[in-house]
Enzyme design. Structure first.
Site, PDB file in Angstrom:
ATOM      1  N   ASP A 183       1.042  -1.510   0.249  1.00 32.17           N
ATOM      2  CA  ASP A 183      -0.409  -0.032  -0.113  1.00 32.17           C
ATOM      3  C   ASP A 183       0.559   1.295   0.101  1.00 32.17           C
ATOM      4  O   ASP A 183       2.284   1.132   0.264  1.00 32.17           O
ATOM      5  CB  ASP A 183      -1.556  -0.296   1.343  1.00 32.17           C
ATOM      6  CG  ASP A 183      -0.118   0.191   2.605  1.00 32.17           C
ATOM      7  OD1 ASP A 183       0.849  -0.854   2.322  1.00 32.17           O
ATOM      8  OD2 ASP A 183      -1.126   0.566   2.979  1.00 32.17           O
ATOM      9  N   HIS A 508       1.348  -8.736  -4.130  1.00 33.87           N
ATOM     10  CA  HIS A 508       0.391  -8.025  -3.600  1.00 33.87           C
ATOM     11  C   HIS A 508       0.901  -6.266  -2.857  1.00 33.87           C
ATOM     12  O   HIS A 508       1.561  -6.227  -1.912  1.00 33.87           O
ATOM     13  CB  HIS A 508      -0.732  -8.092  -2.364  1.00 33.87           C
ATOM     14  CG  HIS A 508      -1.489  -6.814  -2.488  1.00 33.87           C
ATOM     15  ND1 HIS A 508      -3.423  -7.377  -2.871  1.00 33.87           N
ATOM     16  CD2 HIS A 508      -1.783  -5.982  -1.288  1.00 33.87           C
ATOM     17  CE1 HIS A 508      -3.263  -6.422  -2.560  1.00 33.87           C
ATOM     18  NE2 HIS A 508      -3.147  -5.447  -1.460  1.00 33.87           N
ATOM     19  N   ASP A 550       0.235 -17.341  -4.559  1.00 31.76           N
ATOM     20  CA  ASP A 550       0.930 -15.897  -5.312  1.00 31.76           C
ATOM     21  C   ASP A 550      -0.029 -15.453  -6.551  1.00 31.76           C
ATOM     22  O   ASP A 550      -0.189 -15.680  -7.517  1.00 31.76           O
ATOM     23  CB  ASP A 550       2.588 -16.723  -6.450  1.00 31.76           C
ATOM     24  CG  ASP A 550       2.941 -15.918  -7.065  1.00 31.76           C
ATOM     25  OD1 ASP A 550       2.777 -14.700  -7.054  1.00 31.76           O
ATOM     26  OD2 ASP A 550       3.967 -16.257  -8.288  1.00 31.76           O
ATOM     27  N   GLU A 559       1.735 -10.283   0.101  1.00 29.40           N
ATOM     28  CA  GLU A 559       2.370  -9.050  -0.137  1.00 29.40           C
ATOM     29  C   GLU A 559       3.580  -8.752   0.366  1.00 29.40           C
ATOM     30  O   GLU A 559       3.967  -9.938   1.187  1.00 29.40           O
ATOM     31  CB  GLU A 559       1.005  -8.339   1.264  1.00 29.40           C
ATOM     32  CG  GLU A 559       1.742  -6.217   1.267  1.00 29.40           C
ATOM     33  CD  GLU A 559       0.544  -6.031   2.161  1.00 29.40           C
ATOM     34  OE1 GLU A 559      -0.314  -6.608   2.272  1.00 29.40           O
ATOM     35  OE2 GLU A 559       0.598  -4.542   1.380  1.00 29.40           O
TER      36      GLU A 559
END
Ligand code: G3I
Ligand code: 9MR
Length: 587
Positions: A183, A508, A550, A559
């Protein structure tokens, strides 16, 4: 009949020349390879009998070593069965392939003196790609160059973070720092353990890191690149302290996660949110530790060491005045708008943060002021470091400086030493994960969100035990967890992007997903098996040690995060550093 025979013949030929010629996904080993003199183990998964395994030259023409596979055993945390190929006795540098009749050929791997140098460099370099607010340039990043984003020069005071001099929606500047993970937000608590771990890597192995270069804009400026990289996040952290009272905002964030888009396309409002005790103490610990290390570079960085120490004491003082301001995102959202739904890092127990900060401040100042708190907050039991439990970072620091600290009577150094050694001893003493011969995965509890960081933090505990005792069993144990991360595990993945033969391609990670480039940004450690599967993605396997997928979707297993990469930097650097010690051999 004749036709069936012909078809059968072709199937056999096909299997032999095409399938068997492909590397088998049933041979799990460190996909980089092994130190020449270290133990060398591969694990054959899937049903099969004991039999002979062959170590072949890279062109498969010569057999250089053969040995017997162990009898098949059942793994404790999945339905995997394993047989062990141990070729530790072979120690000629070179490139090789293993062959097992019923499994096929392994991935190619090497035996070398500096086998984890590439990993050490790539894991540190990954932080450059995570840098916020600046363009990532092609001469350093190649195909992963990108324009800057999230300038964070105009960040709003969230209503939860109001103080006398900073009313709601007042604007402050908080640029730079690293993206936390997949993020695009930055969180002081998670920066805390990440920075503490990287700073400790430098403190423990300065000779190695002094010369490790990662080709970043600052390379060659007279500072080690690990310090250059740390400074990028440190300067951001310093902006998170309110100069009016010493308090530290918990995070700098959007209200909600950005979409899967590139930084330059993100334009959501950014906020600093509520000050918290955990943030203040983690900040105090990091800035105290940084002040200690940067003192060595006071010529290149005039004043910075002092500013850091001042910031540390100011944050400590705020924490003393506000000892129980916990970050509870739901409670906060019930009171203030806009609701904040990004990562919480909401810790309900800050005794370990008190301990860590007090230890770092003592080591930085050598002043008795902090001894009482160290004694008071000393953990009853050792616990593996994680973002929410940082006590052991303080223990490592006290032990690192034990000979330089004044002999304060109440300083519980022998007890702390016992605790760290007891913890490392228990990792070894229970025999590890038998089926894979690793320390990681001997307990089901190892498989949590970010389990790969569990493996690496165990590695750090073991390396600290080695540094304290020079007992090589600890190093060999740490090495098993590096082997785990690089492929000797029940998923068969090498969990670091861009490394090994089979590594995550769909991590991710917004930067890697949105850039349109097939290969993910290299050097990133994936979270790893997590049977919690909180992301509700599709998992082919769901047992504790195989619950990994994955896929872009999977933030609970796939992530990456700065606090997971940091212990990878520590462990890979430590392994390399110790290899270079004269005469050291891991056997
Ligand atoms: O503490 C309990 C433990 O007692 C229990 O046995 C175990 C069983 O699953 O759960 C433990 O709590 C877990 C906690 O992590 C500690 O490992 C929670 O279930 C789990 O939801 C929590 O996950 C955290 C996750 O955010 C969700 O909040 C991860 O630790 C944390 O690394 C992760 O961090 C995110 C940031 O919020 C946002 N940025 C990305 C980053 C990485 O995914
Ligand atoms: O991408 C987010 C990741 O960084 C976090 O670790 C994770 C848990 O907080 O959340 C991810 O964002 C997802 C959000 O929680 C739910 N909607 C989908 C988002 C992207 O997959």
């Amino acid at each position: 009949m004749k036709r069936t025979a012909t078809v059968l013949f072709f199937i056999i030929v096909w299997n032999h020349y095409f399938l068997l010629a492909q590397p088998s996904t049933n041979i799990q080993l460190n996909q980089a390879g092994f130190y020449t003199h270290a133990p060398k183990i591969a694990v054959i998964t899937g049903a099969g009998q004991s039999g002979i395994f062959y170590l072949l030259s890279a062109n498969k023409k010569d057999t250089l070593y053969k040995g017997m596979l162990s009898a098949s055993e059942n793994s404790a945390y999945s339905s995997t069965t394993t047989r062990i190929a141990d070729f530790s006795a072979f120690s000629t540098a070179g490139s090789y392939i293993l062959f097992v009749q019923d499994a096929g050929y392994s991935y190619p791997f090497s035996l070398r003196g500096n086998i984890h140098h590439a990993l050490s460099r790539a894991s540190l370099k990954s932080y450059y790609y995570q840098r916020m607010s600046i363009p990532i340039l092609p001469q350093y990043a190649g195909q992963w160059a990108r324009p800057g984003g999230h300038p964070d020069k105009e960040v709003l005071i969230h209503p939860s973070a109001v103080s006398d001099k900073r009313p709601a929606y007042a604007v402050i500047s908080s640029p730079g720092g690293w993206y936390d993970a997949g993020d695009y937000n930055k969180y002081i608590v998670n920066s805390g353990i990440s920075m503490g771990t990287l700073l400790s890597a430098y403190e423990d192995f300065p000779f190695y890191f002094d010369t490790l270069q990662t080709n970043i804009p600052e390379t060659g400026n007279g500072l080690p690149d690990i310090i250059n990289e740390i400074l990028y996040n440190l300067r951001w952290m310093l902006t998170m302290q309110d100069p009016n009272d010493g308090g530290v905002y918990h995070k700098c964030t959007n209200a909600a996660f950005d979409k899967m888009i590139m930084p330059a396309d993100c334009h959501n409002t950014r906020y600093v949110v509520q000050k918290s005790t955990a943030a203040a103490l983690d900040f105090a610990a990091v800035t105290a530790q940084a002040s200690r290390i940067l003192f060595k570079f006071k010529k290149q960085l005039p004043g910075l060491s002092d500013s850091c120490l001042h910031a540390a004491k100011y944050a400590w003082q705020w924490a003393k005045e506000n000892p129980a301001v916990l970050y509870d995102q739901n409670a906060m959202n019930a009171l203030y708008q806009p609701a904040i739904t990004t990562g919480a890092y909401g810790d309900r127990n800050v005794t370990d943060e008190w301990f860590w900060a007090a230890c770092e401040l003592l080591a930085a100042t050598k002043k008795e002021d902090y001894v009482q708190d160290i004694q008071h907050y000393q953990p009853a039991m050792a616990a593996l470091p994680s973002w929410s439990n940082v006590a052991m970072l303080g223990s490592y620091t006290l032990l690192r400086y034990q000979n330089e600290l004044p002999a304060y009577k109440q300083l519980p150094l022998p007890a702390i030493r016992q605790q760290v050694l007891g913890f490392a001893g228990s990792l070894i003493g229970n025999g590890g994960n038998r089926a894979f011969r690793t320390i990681m995965g001997q307990s089901k509890r190892d498989f949590i969100w970010g389990s790969n960081a569990v493996a690496m933090n165990q590695g750090i505990a073991l390396i600290n035990a080695y540094l304290l005792t020079k007992d090589k069993r600890y190093m060999n144990a740490a090495l098993t967890n590096a082997d785990y991360i690089l492929g000797r595990n029940a998923t068969g993945f090498c969990f670091v992007t861009g490394m090994g033969s089979r590594s995550p391609m769909h991590i991710h990670h917004r930067l890697s997903i949105a850039d349109g480039i097939a290969e993910p940004i290299p050097g990133l450690l994936a979270g790893g098996p997590n049977p919690g599967m909180q992301d509700k993605c599709t998992y082919a396997f769901t047992a504790p040690e195989t619950a990994y997928t994955d896929t872009d979707c999977s933030y609970a297993s796939n992530e990456t995060a700065i606090n997971w990469n940091a212990p990878l930097v520590y462990v890979s650097g430590a392994l390399e550093a110790l290899q270079y010690e004269a005469g050291f051999s891991m056997r």
